[in-house]
Design a protein around this motif. Structure first.
Motif, PDB file in Angstrom:
ATOM      1  N   ALA A  43     104.703  74.683  -7.232  1.00  0.00           N
ATOM      2  CA  ALA A  43     104.252  74.548  -8.762  1.00  0.00           C
ATOM      3  C   ALA A  43     104.426  73.183  -9.114  1.00  0.00           C
ATOM      4  CB  ALA A  43     104.690  75.423  -9.706  1.00  0.00           C
ATOM      5  N   ILE A  44     105.673  72.470  -8.975  1.00  0.00           N
ATOM      6  CA  ILE A  44     106.041  71.036  -9.248  1.00  0.00           C
ATOM      7  C   ILE A  44     105.110  70.066  -8.427  1.00  0.00           C
ATOM      8  CG2 ILE A  44     107.563  69.633  -9.146  1.00  0.00           C
ATOM      9  CD1 ILE A  44     109.818  71.473  -9.896  1.00  0.00           C
ATOM     10  N   ILE A  45     105.106  70.121  -7.233  1.00  0.00           N
ATOM     11  CA  ILE A  45     104.132  69.423  -6.521  1.00  0.00           C
ATOM     12  C   ILE A  45     102.741  69.486  -6.959  1.00  0.00           C
ATOM     13  CG2 ILE A  45     103.002  68.986  -4.003  1.00  0.00           C
ATOM     14  CD1 ILE A  45     105.761  70.026  -3.272  1.00  0.00           C
ATOM     15  N   LEU A  46     102.251  70.671  -7.189  1.00  0.00           N
ATOM     16  CA  LEU A  46     100.811  70.916  -7.719  1.00  0.00           C
ATOM     17  C   LEU A  46     100.600  70.085  -9.072  1.00  0.00           C
ATOM     18  CD1 LEU A  46      98.030  72.389  -7.432  1.00  0.00           C
ATOM     19  CD2 LEU A  46      98.961  74.268  -8.415  1.00  0.00           C
ATOM     20  N   PHE A  47     101.546  70.445 -10.130  1.00  0.00           N
ATOM     21  CA  PHE A  47     101.548  69.854 -11.524  1.00  0.00           C
ATOM     22  C   PHE A  47     101.425  68.042 -11.209  1.00  0.00           C
ATOM     23  CE2 PHE A  47     104.054  67.716 -14.723  1.00  0.00           C
ATOM     24  CZ  PHE A  47     103.064  68.164 -15.790  1.00  0.00           C
ATOM     25  N   ILE A  48     102.373  67.512 -10.174  1.00  0.00           N
ATOM     26  CA  ILE A  48     102.237  65.845 -10.232  1.00  0.00           C
ATOM     27  C   ILE A  48     101.122  65.940  -9.479  1.00  0.00           C
ATOM     28  CG2 ILE A  48     103.474  64.348  -8.738  1.00  0.00           C
ATOM     29  CD1 ILE A  48     106.076  65.972  -8.833  1.00  0.00           C
ATOM     30  N   VAL A  49     100.253  66.436  -8.624  1.00  0.00           N
ATOM     31  CA  VAL A  49      99.129  65.956  -7.868  1.00  0.00           C
ATOM     32  C   VAL A  49      98.060  66.183  -9.012  1.00  0.00           C
ATOM     33  CG1 VAL A  49      97.368  66.714  -6.430  1.00  0.00           C
ATOM     34  CG2 VAL A  49      99.593  66.630  -5.563  1.00  0.00           C
TER      35      VAL A  49
END
Length: 57
Positions: A43-49
């Motif tokens: 979820a963090i990676i998706l949010f950053i992307v």
């Protein structure tokens, strides 16, 4: 320029950590904790992307 440096640092750090050893360490802590941490980091990676992709528009 800061975003490029940040992304480069994250990319280099991820190259030094073997994904198998990371996943193995997560699941040694317990199945439920491992699933929670995996979903959390995805979820963090998706949010950053998504956040960086909106700035380009």
């Amino acid at each position: 320029m800061k975003t490029i440096i940040s992304i480069t640092i994250i990319f280099i750090a991820s190259l030094f950590i073997s994904s198998c050893s990371v996943i193995g360490g997560i699941f040694n802590a317990g199945m439920s904790v491992g699933i929670f941490l995996t979903v959390f980091f995805l979820a963090i990676i998706l949010f950053i992307v998504l956040r960086f992709s909106k700035r380009k528009e």
